[in-house]
Design a protein around this motif. Structure first.
Motif, PDB file in Angstrom:
ATOM      1  N   ARG A   1       0.904  -1.267  -0.307  1.00  0.00           N
ATOM      2  CA  ARG A   1      -0.022  -0.002  -0.011  1.00  0.00           C
ATOM      3  C   ARG A   1       0.864   1.091   0.101  1.00  0.00           C
ATOM      4  N   ARG A   2       1.785   1.199   0.926  1.00  0.00           N
ATOM      5  CA  ARG A   2       2.697   2.316   0.924  1.00  0.00           C
ATOM      6  C   ARG A   2       3.473   2.538  -0.472  1.00  0.00           C
TER       7      ARG A   2
ATOM      8  N   GLU B   1       1.249   4.336  -2.936  1.00  0.00           N
ATOM      9  CA  GLU B   1       1.046   5.644  -2.567  1.00  0.00           C
ATOM     10  C   GLU B   1       2.455   6.390  -2.978  1.00  0.00           C
TER      11      GLU B   1
ATOM     12  N   GLY C   1       2.516   6.789  -6.940  1.00  0.00           N
ATOM     13  CA  GLY C   1       1.611   7.748  -7.520  1.00  0.00           C
ATOM     14  C   GLY C   1       2.147   9.021  -7.231  1.00  0.00           C
ATOM     15  N   MET C   2       2.835   9.363  -6.212  1.00  0.00           N
ATOM     16  CA  MET C   2       3.591  10.563  -5.945  1.00  0.00           C
ATOM     17  C   MET C   2       4.619  10.913  -7.197  1.00  0.00           C
TER      18      MET C   2
ATOM     19  N   SER D   1      -6.602  14.183  -2.381  1.00  0.00           N
ATOM     20  CA  SER D   1      -4.988  13.936  -2.208  1.00  0.00           C
ATOM     21  C   SER D   1      -4.524  12.768  -2.500  1.00  0.00           C
ATOM     22  N   VAL D   2      -3.554  12.771  -2.844  1.00  0.00           N
ATOM     23  CA  VAL D   2      -2.752  11.358  -3.114  1.00  0.00           C
ATOM     24  C   VAL D   2      -2.608  10.725  -2.037  1.00  0.00           C
ATOM     25  N   ALA D   3      -2.054  11.373  -0.897  1.00  0.00           N
ATOM     26  CA  ALA D   3      -2.001  10.663   0.350  1.00  0.00           C
ATOM     27  C   ALA D   3      -3.049  10.666   1.264  1.00  0.00           C
TER      28      ALA D   3
ATOM     29  N   SER E   1       1.168  16.229   0.377  1.00  0.00           N
ATOM     30  CA  SER E   1       0.477  14.921  -0.435  1.00  0.00           C
ATOM     31  C   SER E   1       1.577  14.382  -1.501  1.00  0.00           C
TER      32      SER E   1
END
Lengths: 144, 144
Positions: free
Chosen positions: A93-94, A97, A100-101, A142-144, B55
């Motif tokens: 999952r991390r 994330e 994605g950033m 937000s992405v996060a 984010s």
DNA sequence: TGTAAGGCTTCCCATCATGGGAAGGTCAAG
DNA sequence: CTTGACCTTCCCATGATGGGAAGCCTTACA
């Protein structure tokens, strides 16, 4: 074995060995008359176990559970596997994330001239002036 | 605008707004006679900038630099791009690290029966009994 | 106009894992 | 017997965030 030797033998810093003791993860075999911590092979083995678990990203709490399971001869491999699986999911999952950033940032960087001029799509995006439509197709989530 | 409204308008918690002020990242437009913080559109815009930067995984320190560049009309896009590139590299390094962990853990999990028996390759690996040779071809170098 | 609810203020504490450093005791080698 | 390297405990810092207490302020309603 002193704490320094145990540290050298396990790769765990003396500082961390004391900390692990403080939180109840480990204990020295004993103390000398002058209050020095004394460790044996067994303790070093435990320290190496902890170090390996940490290097695989397990938290100290998870490591503690794994340590107990390791020492519990009547454990089931299923109980260990479950912890590992949960941890794998957490890592994935991390990773997703952060990917994605990276994707967004690469797109913005690609659009940025990187020259002497002040015009910068990266800052425009941060400022909310939508210059990168491909990342945020819907709302301002937000992405996060 | 009170801190609560600024929080609602920016998506940054009131707690964090105060913290950002404390570390010198932002400042309220002013204070009321009763010492309440007062914010305007400008301040909310800055808060949204910060939120977006966060984010995308930028640290507060990086965010501060980006914020200064944003407000510096004579900046160069190259200076912004450099920060972004460094951050991308950092993210990719961390992603690779975690992917290494996942790879090892998946391998171990795959080898683990996950049943009622105590035999567990995962614990064996943590204990240093080499049951997973595919990950550590050379020495005992940590993944992390 | 009084009061109650809810928002604001500051201050302290907790997280998670780790390191830095000070003050002082101990041990081993010279 | 001294010196230097080690050990002890204790406190502080990180980074970003949240929780909560004590006390003041504002708003809305009866």
């Amino acid at each position: 074995m002193n704490i320094g030797e145990a540290s050298g033998a396990s790769g765990v810093s003396a500082k961390m060995i004391r900390y692990y003791e403080q939180i109840g993860l480990i204990a020295p075999k004993g103390r000398t008359q002058s209050n020095y911590r004394v460790y044996g092979e067994q303790e070093v083995h435990v320290l190496r176990f902890i170090k390996r678990a940490r290097s695989l990203g397990f938290s100290l709490e998870e490591t503690e559970t794994l340590l107990k399971l390791w020492q519990d001869k009547s454990r089931t491999s299923a109980s260990v596997k479950e912890i590992a699986t949960t941890h794998i999911n957490d890592l994935e999952r991390r990773i997703a994330e952060m990917q994605g950033m990276v994707k967004t940032l690469k797109h913005l960087s690609h659009c940025c001239g990187g020259d002497h001029r002040p015009d910068c799509p990266i800052l425009d995006d941060l400022a909310g002036e939508r210059a990168a439509p491909s990342d945020k197709p819907k709302s301002g989530e937000s992405v996060a």
